[in-house]
Design a protein around this motif. Structure first.
Motif, short mmCIF file in Angstrom:
data_model
loop_
_atom_site.label_atom_id
_atom_site.label_comp_id
_atom_site.label_asym_id
_atom_site.label_seq_id
_atom_site.Cartn_x
_atom_site.Cartn_y
_atom_site.Cartn_z
N ARG A 12 0.70 -1.23 0.06
CA ARG A 12 0.12 0.00 -0.06
C ARG A 12 0.98 1.29 -0.03
NH1 ARG A 12 -3.56 -1.29 4.66
NH2 ARG A 12 -3.02 -3.53 4.65
N TRP A 13 1.89 1.30 0.70
CA TRP A 13 2.85 2.28 0.82
C TRP A 13 3.62 2.61 -0.42
CZ3 TRP A 13 3.85 6.78 2.19
CH2 TRP A 13 5.16 7.38 2.14
N SER A 14 3.71 1.85 -1.21
CA SER A 14 4.38 1.85 -2.55
C SER A 14 3.18 2.53 -3.48
CB SER A 14 4.71 0.58 -3.27
OG SER A 14 5.53 0.04 -2.48
N ARG A 15 1.90 2.23 -3.62
CA ARG A 15 1.19 2.93 -4.20
C ARG A 15 0.70 4.33 -3.79
NH1 ARG A 15 -2.57 -0.87 -7.19
NH2 ARG A 15 -1.22 -2.55 -7.70
N VAL A 16 0.90 4.62 -2.62
CA VAL A 16 0.84 5.93 -2.15
C VAL A 16 2.12 6.95 -2.80
CG1 VAL A 16 0.83 7.41 -0.15
CG2 VAL A 16 -0.47 5.54 0.08
N LEU A 17 2.97 6.11 -2.76
CA LEU A 17 4.47 6.92 -3.23
C LEU A 17 4.24 7.18 -4.67
CD1 LEU A 17 7.12 7.78 -2.62
CD2 LEU A 17 8.15 5.46 -3.10
N VAL A 18 3.72 6.16 -5.45
CA VAL A 18 3.67 6.37 -6.89
C VAL A 18 2.35 7.40 -7.09
CG1 VAL A 18 2.54 5.37 -8.83
CG2 VAL A 18 4.01 4.10 -7.58
N GLY A 19 1.38 7.57 -6.36
CA GLY A 19 0.29 8.88 -6.40
C GLY A 19 0.75 10.18 -6.17
N ILE A 20 1.93 10.13 -5.02
CA ILE A 20 2.46 11.32 -4.74
C ILE A 20 3.44 11.66 -5.85
CG2 ILE A 20 4.20 12.35 -3.22
CD1 ILE A 20 2.76 10.85 -0.94
N THR A 21 4.09 10.88 -6.49
CA THR A 21 5.14 11.11 -7.52
C THR A 21 4.49 11.57 -8.82
OG1 THR A 21 6.45 9.38 -6.53
CG2 THR A 21 6.92 10.22 -8.91
N ILE A 22 3.60 11.05 -9.10
CA ILE A 22 2.83 11.22 -10.40
C ILE A 22 1.91 12.61 -10.11
CG2 ILE A 22 0.72 10.70 -12.02
CD1 ILE A 22 1.77 7.85 -11.74
N GLY A 23 1.44 12.88 -8.92
CA GLY A 23 0.73 14.07 -8.80
C GLY A 23 1.73 15.45 -8.68
N VAL A 24 2.93 15.07 -8.22
CA VAL A 24 4.30 16.15 -8.33
C VAL A 24 4.37 16.48 -9.94
CG1 VAL A 24 6.41 16.66 -7.91
CG2 VAL A 24 4.90 15.84 -6.05
N CYS A 25 4.33 15.28 -10.77
CA CYS A 25 4.73 15.50 -12.20
C CYS A 25 3.61 16.24 -12.74
CB CYS A 25 5.13 14.18 -12.63
SG CYS A 25 6.61 13.39 -12.06
N VAL A 26 2.53 15.96 -12.41
CA VAL A 26 1.38 16.53 -13.20
C VAL A 26 1.15 17.99 -12.66
CG1 VAL A 26 -1.20 16.66 -13.33
CG2 VAL A 26 -0.18 14.48 -13.52
N ALA A 27 1.49 18.29 -11.42
CA ALA A 27 1.54 19.59 -11.09
C ALA A 27 2.63 20.44 -11.32
CB ALA A 27 1.49 19.56 -9.22
N GLY A 28 3.59 19.82 -11.75
CA GLY A 28 4.98 20.55 -12.38
C GLY A 28 4.43 21.19 -13.64
N ALA A 29 3.80 20.07 -14.50
CA ALA A 29 3.29 20.35 -15.96
C ALA A 29 2.45 21.26 -15.80
CB ALA A 29 2.88 19.16 -16.58
N LEU A 54 8.68 5.27 -14.34
CA LEU A 54 9.67 4.70 -13.62
C LEU A 54 9.01 4.38 -12.29
CD1 LEU A 54 13.15 6.04 -14.29
CD2 LEU A 54 12.26 3.98 -14.87
N ALA A 55 8.39 5.25 -11.77
CA ALA A 55 7.55 5.07 -10.55
C ALA A 55 6.51 3.83 -10.43
CB ALA A 55 6.92 6.38 -10.02
#
Length: 142
Positions: A12-29, A54-55
């Motif tokens: 579950r923690w890995s899923r949260v980490l991926v969500g945060i990573t993709i969220g930061v990437c989308v927010a940056g774009a 990769l995430a």
């Protein structure tokens, strides 16, 4: 309808980490779009997409599937199916590792618990763990 005899293990923690990573990437774009820096967006977008993929590959994709006929281990680069009779040993030292007649298979989706997780296991549950998961004096190996 899913088969009730199939059990999937994913972190579950890995899923949260991926969500945060993709969220930061989308927010940056989106930040580059809103600020009008479209020239920078086209240079940055491939990098943000690579980080997101990769995430996903490293943290979302890995899983352990327990099937009626054996187990399926889905890791980053390969998927291995092992029949129950082919399993010779299971080790939990650093991560779940399945020893088979054909070699060892590490399960990326099931890392070993930290000290906190291992320390929270009650004594009656320790008695039923395999020897590979125990230290001297009945303590659980992290």
């Amino acid at each position: 309808m899913p088969d009730s005899s199939i059990v999937r293990y994913r972190s579950r923690w890995s899923r949260v980490l991926v969500g945060i990573t993709i969220g930061v990437c989308v927010a940056g774009a989106l930040g580059l779009v809103v600020s009008g820096e479209l020239q920078d967006l086209w240079g940055t977008l491939p990098f943000l997409a690579l980080v997101s993929v990769l995430a996903w590959a490293l943290y979302w994709r890995p899983e352990l599937v327990v099937l009626p006929h054996g187990v399926r281990v889905v890791n980053v680069l390969r998927t291995v199916e092992v029949a129950w009779p082919a399993i010779t040993d299971v080790d939990t030292r650093f991560a779940l590792t399945i020893d088979t007649v054909d070699g060892r298979v590490s399960v990326w989706a099931a890392p070993a618990p930290g000290l906190r997780g291992a320390g929270s296991i009650s004594r009656d549950r320790v008695q039923h763990l395999p020897e590979t998961a125990q230290r001297a004096a009945g303590a659980v190996r992290p």
